[in-house]
Design a protein around this motif. Structure first.
Motif, mmCIF file in Angstrom:
data_model
loop_
_atom_site.group_PDB
_atom_site.id
_atom_site.type_symbol
_atom_site.label_atom_id
_atom_site.label_comp_id
_atom_site.label_asym_id
_atom_site.label_seq_id
_atom_site.Cartn_x
_atom_site.Cartn_y
_atom_site.Cartn_z
ATOM 1 N N LEU A 122 34.104 57.549 37.775
ATOM 2 C CA LEU A 122 33.738 58.296 38.974
ATOM 3 C C LEU A 122 34.027 57.487 40.232
ATOM 4 N N TYR A 123 34.323 58.205 41.326
ATOM 5 C CA TYR A 123 34.473 57.600 42.640
ATOM 6 C C TYR A 123 33.092 57.344 43.239
ATOM 7 N N VAL A 124 33.021 56.432 44.192
ATOM 8 C CA VAL A 124 31.768 56.107 44.865
ATOM 9 C C VAL A 124 31.134 57.361 45.471
ATOM 10 N N ALA A 125 31.933 58.182 46.132
ATOM 11 C CA ALA A 125 31.396 59.378 46.784
ATOM 12 C C ALA A 125 30.760 60.329 45.769
ATOM 13 N N GLU A 126 31.373 60.456 44.610
ATOM 14 C CA GLU A 126 30.830 61.334 43.572
ATOM 15 C C GLU A 126 29.529 60.755 43.006
ATOM 16 N N ILE A 127 29.475 59.456 42.827
ATOM 17 C CA ILE A 127 28.249 58.808 42.354
ATOM 18 C C ILE A 127 27.133 59.026 43.373
ATOM 19 N N ALA A 128 27.446 58.835 44.658
ATOM 20 C CA ALA A 128 26.450 59.015 45.720
ATOM 21 C C ALA A 128 25.936 60.457 45.735
ATOM 22 N N ARG A 129 26.836 61.415 45.573
ATOM 23 C CA ARG A 129 26.439 62.819 45.570
ATOM 24 C C ARG A 129 25.494 63.108 44.415
ATOM 25 N N ARG A 130 25.856 62.655 43.227
ATOM 26 C CA ARG A 130 25.024 62.904 42.046
ATOM 27 C C ARG A 130 23.688 62.165 42.105
ATOM 28 N N ALA A 131 23.690 60.973 42.670
ATOM 29 C CA ALA A 131 22.461 60.174 42.753
ATOM 30 C C ALA A 131 21.587 60.584 43.941
ATOM 31 N N GLU A 132 22.166 61.361 44.835
ATOM 32 C CA GLU A 132 21.475 61.795 46.056
ATOM 33 C C GLU A 132 21.032 60.610 46.908
ATOM 34 N N VAL A 133 21.945 59.650 47.054
ATOM 35 C CA VAL A 133 21.740 58.492 47.924
ATOM 36 C C VAL A 133 22.992 58.324 48.781
ATOM 37 N N ASN A 134 22.923 57.460 49.782
ATOM 38 C CA ASN A 134 24.112 57.301 50.625
ATOM 39 C C ASN A 134 25.124 56.342 49.995
ATOM 40 N N ILE A 135 26.326 56.426 50.488
ATOM 41 C CA ILE A 135 27.438 55.651 49.928
ATOM 42 C C ILE A 135 27.182 54.144 50.031
ATOM 43 N N THR A 136 26.564 53.704 51.116
ATOM 44 C CA THR A 136 26.277 52.276 51.276
ATOM 45 C C THR A 136 25.369 51.768 50.165
ATOM 46 N N GLN A 137 24.387 52.565 49.772
ATOM 47 C CA GLN A 137 23.501 52.158 48.681
ATOM 48 C C GLN A 137 24.277 52.049 47.368
ATOM 49 N N VAL A 138 25.193 52.969 47.135
ATOM 50 C CA VAL A 138 25.994 52.939 45.905
ATOM 51 C C VAL A 138 26.896 51.713 45.902
ATOM 52 N N ILE A 139 27.564 51.451 47.006
ATOM 53 C CA ILE A 139 28.428 50.268 47.094
ATOM 54 C C ILE A 139 27.606 48.998 46.899
ATOM 55 N N GLY A 140 26.440 48.943 47.506
ATOM 56 C CA GLY A 140 25.568 47.780 47.346
ATOM 57 C C GLY A 140 25.165 47.566 45.901
ATOM 58 N N ALA A 141 24.795 48.633 45.221
ATOM 59 C CA ALA A 141 24.390 48.529 43.819
ATOM 60 C C ALA A 141 25.566 48.152 42.929
ATOM 61 N N LEU A 142 26.730 48.713 43.192
ATOM 62 C CA LEU A 142 27.900 48.449 42.357
ATOM 63 C C LEU A 142 28.509 47.073 42.606
ATOM 64 N N ARG A 143 28.760 46.740 43.874
ATOM 65 C CA ARG A 143 29.482 45.523 44.226
ATOM 66 C C ARG A 143 28.631 44.457 44.887
ATOM 67 N N GLY A 144 27.529 44.885 45.491
ATOM 68 C CA GLY A 144 26.693 43.973 46.248
ATOM 69 C C GLY A 144 27.094 43.936 47.700
ATOM 70 N N ILE A 145 26.125 43.686 48.520
ATOM 71 C CA ILE A 145 26.307 43.507 49.961
ATOM 72 C C ILE A 145 25.477 42.279 50.302
ATOM 73 N N ASN A 146 25.946 41.492 51.208
ATOM 74 C CA ASN A 146 25.196 40.278 51.539
ATOM 75 C C ASN A 146 23.955 40.605 52.360
ATOM 76 N N ASN A 147 22.981 41.182 51.692
ATOM 77 C CA ASN A 147 21.680 41.400 52.316
ATOM 78 C C ASN A 147 20.606 41.193 51.257
ATOM 79 N N LYS A 148 19.369 41.294 51.656
ATOM 80 C CA LYS A 148 18.262 40.995 50.743
ATOM 81 C C LYS A 148 18.177 41.981 49.577
ATOM 82 N N GLN A 149 18.507 43.244 49.835
ATOM 83 C CA GLN A 149 18.341 44.277 48.811
ATOM 84 C C GLN A 149 19.460 44.288 47.771
#
Length: 97
Positions: A22-49
């Protein structure tokens, strides 16, 4: 994993979609969260969460592939095992009440 509902939700979505990716956008749609949260969960973002070392990719729970200029994600066999374990533990804990 237990502290992140988004990571867990993404694993469940990828397991349901398996063997497809699945693409990030499709995952975000199905999870009902924003794309940034999906990218953070999948790849990580340099923040506390969403630290990169705790990302689903770093933990080898998902695979990433490239199709054109987009990235696709698929649950790994390790991801399926971990998700099954977490779901069984949840069921066991709920049964005790």
């Amino acid at each position: 994993m237990r502290k992140s509902k988004v990571r867990l939700k993404i694993l469940k979505i990828l397991k349901e979609a398996s063997p497809n990716s699945l693409y990030v956008a499709e995952i975000a749609r199905r999870a009902e969260v924003n794309i940034t949260q999906v990218i953070g969960a999948l790849r990580g973002i340099n923040n506390k969460q969403y630290k990169p070392e705790y990302s689903l990719l770093s933990l080898e729970l998902v695979y990433e592939s490239i199709s054109g200029n987009r990235k696709l994600y698929k649950i790994s066999p390790k991801g399926i095992l971990i998700l099954s374990y977490l779901e069984s533990q949840r069921w066991e804990n709920e049964r005790d009440y």
